[in-house]
Design a protein around this motif. Sequence first.
Motif, PDB file in Angstrom:
ATOM      1  N   UNK A   5       0.856  -1.185   0.000  1.00 58.42           N
ATOM      2  CA  UNK A   5       0.000   0.000   0.000  1.00 58.42           C
ATOM      3  C   UNK A   5       0.894   1.237   0.000  1.00 58.42           C
ATOM      4  N   UNK A   6       0.487   2.235  -0.762  1.00 63.36           N
ATOM      5  CA  UNK A   6       1.170   3.521  -0.780  1.00 63.36           C
ATOM      6  C   UNK A   6       0.192   4.579  -0.288  1.00 63.36           C
ATOM      7  N   UNK A   7       0.587   5.305   0.759  1.00 65.69           N
ATOM      8  CA  UNK A   7      -0.211   6.409   1.265  1.00 65.69           C
ATOM      9  C   UNK A   7       0.467   7.705   0.859  1.00 65.69           C
ATOM     10  N   UNK A   8      -0.244   8.544   0.144  1.00 59.97           N
ATOM     11  CA  UNK A   8       0.247   9.879  -0.168  1.00 59.97           C
ATOM     12  C   UNK A   8      -0.332  10.786   0.901  1.00 59.97           C
ATOM     13  N   UNK A   9       0.553  11.391   1.695  1.00 61.52           N
ATOM     14  CA  UNK A   9       0.120  12.087   2.902  1.00 61.52           C
ATOM     15  C   UNK A   9       0.654  13.506   2.984  1.00 61.52           C
ATOM     16  N   UNK A  10      -0.036  14.296   3.797  1.00 63.85           N
ATOM     17  CA  UNK A  10       0.486  15.573   4.263  1.00 63.85           C
ATOM     18  C   UNK A  10       0.986  15.307   5.669  1.00 63.85           C
ATOM     19  N   UNK A  11       2.312  15.374   5.836  1.00 54.59           N
ATOM     20  CA  UNK A  11       2.930  15.087   7.123  1.00 54.59           C
ATOM     21  C   UNK A  11       2.866  16.328   8.005  1.00 54.59           C
ATOM     22  N   UNK A  12       2.053  16.287   9.025  1.00 53.30           N
ATOM     23  CA  UNK A  12       1.912  17.431   9.912  1.00 53.30           C
ATOM     24  C   UNK A  12       3.125  17.544  10.824  1.00 53.30           C
TER      25      UNK A  12
END
Length: 136
Positions: free
Chosen positions: A89-96
């Motif tokens: 699985x690949x999660x494209x995230x905004x890392x807070x």
Amino acid sequence: MTNADTSTSFIDQVSWNSDGLVPAIAQDFETGRVLMMAWMNRESLALTASEGYAVYWSRSRNKLWRKGESSGHLQQVREIRLDCDGDTVLLLVEQQGGIACHTGRASCFYNLLQDGEWKENQPVLRDPESIYEGKA
């Protein structure tokens, strides 16, 4: 993003390993930088899809782990992708907070192989003790 409450058939399309887990890579949505790798089980993938924030399975603690629950460095999920074999699985995230690694770095992939040795190539952005102080 798929709502896990109404449809979880996407979960059945994942090739889970013998422990019921799948590797999950978190990548920065804007820069493409690989931030970290963790494991997911069926429940954590469903929660990630429904809540919009990364939830992983902690093998060491044997429980669900909401990324950022201790540090405050949440990962807001923008896209969830599955590779061609269905086993990653690949999660494209905004890392807070700009920190994904428990060592206080932007990425867990801070060791670079140079001349046959691993060398750290990213600075510590925040002392891990200050991130987790007073948190179990």
